[in-house]
Write a protein that holds these residues in place. Structure first.
Motif, PDB file in Angstrom:
ATOM      1  N   MET A   1      44.798  84.102 109.084  1.00  0.00           N
ATOM      2  CA  MET A   1      44.734  83.050 109.778  1.00  0.00           C
ATOM      3  C   MET A   1      43.223  83.407 110.694  1.00  0.00           C
ATOM      4  SD  MET A   1      47.129  80.370 111.847  1.00  0.00           S
ATOM      5  CE  MET A   1      47.762  81.670 112.824  1.00  0.00           C
ATOM      6  N   SER A   2      42.295  82.477 110.618  1.00  0.00           N
ATOM      7  CA  SER A   2      41.173  83.016 111.388  1.00  0.00           C
ATOM      8  C   SER A   2      40.535  81.742 112.184  1.00  0.00           C
ATOM      9  CB  SER A   2      40.133  83.498 110.604  1.00  0.00           C
ATOM     10  OG  SER A   2      39.945  82.832 109.438  1.00  0.00           O
ATOM     11  N   TRP A   3      39.996  81.989 113.193  1.00  0.00           N
ATOM     12  CA  TRP A   3      39.521  80.938 114.058  1.00  0.00           C
ATOM     13  C   TRP A   3      38.139  81.544 115.036  1.00  0.00           C
ATOM     14  CZ3 TRP A   3      43.966  83.455 114.653  1.00  0.00           C
ATOM     15  CH2 TRP A   3      43.969  83.766 116.039  1.00  0.00           C
ATOM     16  N   PHE A   4      37.672  80.416 115.729  1.00  0.00           N
ATOM     17  CA  PHE A   4      36.594  81.096 116.768  1.00  0.00           C
ATOM     18  C   PHE A   4      36.869  80.175 117.962  1.00  0.00           C
ATOM     19  CE2 PHE A   4      34.192  81.349 112.691  1.00  0.00           C
ATOM     20  CZ  PHE A   4      33.601  82.482 113.041  1.00  0.00           C
ATOM     21  N   ILE A   5      36.565  81.234 118.958  1.00  0.00           N
ATOM     22  CA  ILE A   5      36.760  80.917 120.235  1.00  0.00           C
ATOM     23  C   ILE A   5      35.504  81.410 121.229  1.00  0.00           C
ATOM     24  CG2 ILE A   5      38.249  81.357 122.593  1.00  0.00           C
ATOM     25  CD1 ILE A   5      40.527  82.067 120.961  1.00  0.00           C
ATOM     26  N   ASP A   6      34.793  80.514 121.668  1.00  0.00           N
ATOM     27  CA  ASP A   6      33.483  80.741 122.394  1.00  0.00           C
ATOM     28  C   ASP A   6      32.644  81.691 121.547  1.00  0.00           C
ATOM     29  OD1 ASP A   6      34.376  79.230 124.355  1.00  0.00           O
ATOM     30  OD2 ASP A   6      35.622  80.786 125.354  1.00  0.00           O
ATOM     31  N   GLY A   7      32.507  81.666 120.360  1.00  0.00           N
ATOM     32  CA  GLY A   7      31.635  82.375 119.438  1.00  0.00           C
ATOM     33  C   GLY A   7      32.164  83.653 119.016  1.00  0.00           C
ATOM     34  N   GLN A   8      33.490  83.836 119.320  1.00  0.00           N
ATOM     35  CA  GLN A   8      34.094  85.068 118.934  1.00  0.00           C
ATOM     36  C   GLN A   8      35.290  84.688 117.676  1.00  0.00           C
ATOM     37  OE1 GLN A   8      36.054  86.372 122.532  1.00  0.00           O
ATOM     38  NE2 GLN A   8      34.566  88.320 122.482  1.00  0.00           N
ATOM     39  N   PHE A   9      34.941  85.665 116.702  1.00  0.00           N
ATOM     40  CA  PHE A   9      35.707  85.520 115.265  1.00  0.00           C
ATOM     41  C   PHE A   9      36.846  86.332 115.573  1.00  0.00           C
ATOM     42  CE2 PHE A   9      36.100  86.803 110.774  1.00  0.00           C
ATOM     43  CZ  PHE A   9      36.875  85.477 110.669  1.00  0.00           C
ATOM     44  N   CYS A  10      38.048  85.386 115.513  1.00  0.00           N
ATOM     45  CA  CYS A  10      39.447  85.787 115.767  1.00  0.00           C
ATOM     46  C   CYS A  10      40.299  85.796 114.287  1.00  0.00           C
ATOM     47  CB  CYS A  10      40.122  85.088 116.941  1.00  0.00           C
ATOM     48  SG  CYS A  10      39.404  85.111 118.296  1.00  0.00           S
ATOM     49  N   MET A  11      41.015  86.897 114.088  1.00  0.00           N
ATOM     50  CA  MET A  11      41.923  86.802 113.024  1.00  0.00           C
ATOM     51  C   MET A  11      43.385  87.296 113.423  1.00  0.00           C
ATOM     52  SD  MET A  11      41.290  88.715 109.241  1.00  0.00           S
ATOM     53  CE  MET A  11      39.851  87.579 109.000  1.00  0.00           C
ATOM     54  N   TRP A  12      44.431  86.690 112.609  1.00  0.00           N
ATOM     55  CA  TRP A  12      45.630  87.020 112.474  1.00  0.00           C
ATOM     56  C   TRP A  12      46.156  87.440 111.526  1.00  0.00           C
ATOM     57  CZ3 TRP A  12      50.216  84.832 110.765  1.00  0.00           C
ATOM     58  CH2 TRP A  12      51.802  85.537 111.176  1.00  0.00           C
ATOM     59  N   LEU A  13      46.754  88.704 111.128  1.00  0.00           N
ATOM     60  CA  LEU A  13      47.163  89.149 109.809  1.00  0.00           C
ATOM     61  C   LEU A  13      48.846  89.468 109.826  1.00  0.00           C
ATOM     62  CD1 LEU A  13      44.502  91.705 108.859  1.00  0.00           C
ATOM     63  CD2 LEU A  13      44.740  89.458 107.876  1.00  0.00           C
TER      64      LEU A  13
END
Length: 308
Positions: free
Chosen positions: A111-123
Motif C-alpha cells: 500500500m503506497s501514498w503521498f503525504i506532502d510530497g513524501q512517498f510512503c509505503m506499507w508492506l
C-alpha cells in the motif's frame, strides 16, 4: 479492521484486506487505486508489518488524507521463485514442494501514498512466505556446502590421479626415450595400458601439458650436465663396440646406435636434435682421428696403410 492478534498474516488475511481496505478508506473519503507500483522512485517513509500494523497505518492515512492510496496484492509464482540455486534442489525437497503448493497464493500486500510530497509505503507479507524464504535460504546454503564438499572431493581425486599418472609416465623408459613429437602419443599409450581414464578432456590435456613441461626441463638438465662431455662421449663411442668404422656400415644404422648410446648416458632421455647433431659431429671427428692415427702407425711399421 480485524487483524490477527498474533501479528502473523495468512493468505486469507491478505485477501480479506484487499477487499476491506478500499471499503474502509472509501468511507473516509479516500479513493483507492489498484495501480501497480513500478519502483521508479524510492520510498521516503517505509512502514513494514509487524512493526507497523495495518490498523495504525490506516489511522495515519485517514488523518493525513492523501489524494489517493495505491493498493496491490502480490501473487506467489512458484516457477519464478525457484530460479537460481533453489531450482537446483531436489524436486521432492520440502522447500520446493511447499513452494509449488503455494503457487497463486497471495503472499504480499503493498500500500503506497503521498503525504506532502513524501512517498510512503506499507508492506505486509504472509507468515508462510517469510518462513519459506528463510527455509529456502538455509536449504540453498546447505546444498551449496554439499556441492562444495563434492567439488573438493573431486578436485582432490583429480590431483591424486594427476600426480599418480605423471609419475608412472615420467618414470617409464619408453616415455623418456621418445622424441618430442612422439611423447604425447607414448604417454597416451602408457595411460591406456594402466587403465587410467579421466572425467574430462581438460584433465587429460592438463596432464599431458605437465608431462611435456617436465620432460622438457629434464632434457635441458641432462644437456647442461653433458655439454662439457661431448668429446669424451664421442671417444667412448668410437672405441666401443657401438662404432663399426667400415665402408659397408650404413650411416643411418650407425646414427641410431649413437643415439641409443647417448640416451643411456642421459638417464634414458631422448635429447634434442641439436645436441644429438653435436654428438654425431664429434663422433665423426673422433673416428677420423682414429683412422688417421691408424694410417700413421702402419706407415711407421712399414706396412701398407691402405690394407685392412
Amino acid at each position: 479492521m480485524n487483524e490477527p492478534t498474533n501479528n502473523q498474516y495468512t493468505t486469507s488475511d491478505l485477501d480479506s484486506f484487499l477487499d476491506e481496505v478500499p471499503r474502509h478508506l472509501s468511507e473516509a473519503g479516500i479513493p483507492v487505486s489498484p495501480a501497480h507500483y513500478t519502483g521508479a522512485r524510492d520510498t521516503d517513509l517505509l512502514f513494514r508489518h509487524p512493526t507497523a500494523g495495518l490498523t495504525e497505518v490506516l489511522e495515519l492515512i485517514t488523518m493525513s488524507r492523501p489524494r489517493v492510496v495505491f493498493l496491490e496484492g502480490n501473487v506467489f509464482d512458484a516457477k519464478a521463485s525457484l530460479k537460481g540455486a533453489v531450482a537446483n534442489l531436489d524436486p521432492v525437497h520440502p522447500v520446493r514442494r511447499e513452494a509449488e503448493q503455494r503457487n497463486d497464493d497471495t503472499y504480499r500486500l503493498t500500500m503506497s501514498w503521498f503525504i506532502d510530497g513524501q512517498f510512503c509505503m506499507w508492506l505486509a507479507t504472509a507468515a508462510w512466505y517469510d518462513e519459506l524464504t528463510r527455509a529456502a535460504g538455509i536449504a540453498v546454503e546447505h546444498a551449496r556446502n554439499l556441492a562444495d564438499l563434492e567439488l573438493e572431493r573431486h578436485r582432490e581425486h583429480s590431483r591424486k590421479q594427476l600426480a599418480r599418472c605423471r609419475d608412472l609416465v615420467f618414470e617409464d623408459p619408453r616415455f623418456r626415450a621418445a622424441t618430442v613429437r612422439n611423447r604425447v602419443t607414448v604417454a597416451k599409450v602408457l595411460l591406456a595400458e594402466r587403465g587410467e581414464t579421466f572425467g574430462s578432456p581438460e584433465l587429460e590435456l592438463e596432464l599431458l601439458k605437465k608431462l611435456r613441461q617436465k620432460a622438457a626441463l629434464a632434457v635441458t638438465e641432462q644437456e647442461q650436465r653433458l655439454a662439457g662431455q661431448i668429446e669424451d662421449i664421442a671417444e667412448q663411442i668410437v672405441t666401443s663396440d657401438v662404432w663399426v668404422d667400415i665402408q659397408t656400415q650404413r650411416q643411418l644404422q650407425q646414427k641410431g646406435d649413437v643415439i641409443k648410446f647417448v640416451v643411456n648416458v642421459a638417464d634414458g632421455w631422448m635429447l634434442s636434435q641439436d645436441f644429438l647433431d653435436q654428438v654425431w659431429r664429434s663422433v665423426r671427428n673422433a673416428a677420423a682421428r682414429h683412422r688417421d692415427d691408424g694410417w700413421l702407425t702402419k706407415r711407421r711399421l712399414g706396412s701398407d696403410p691402405y690394407s685392412a
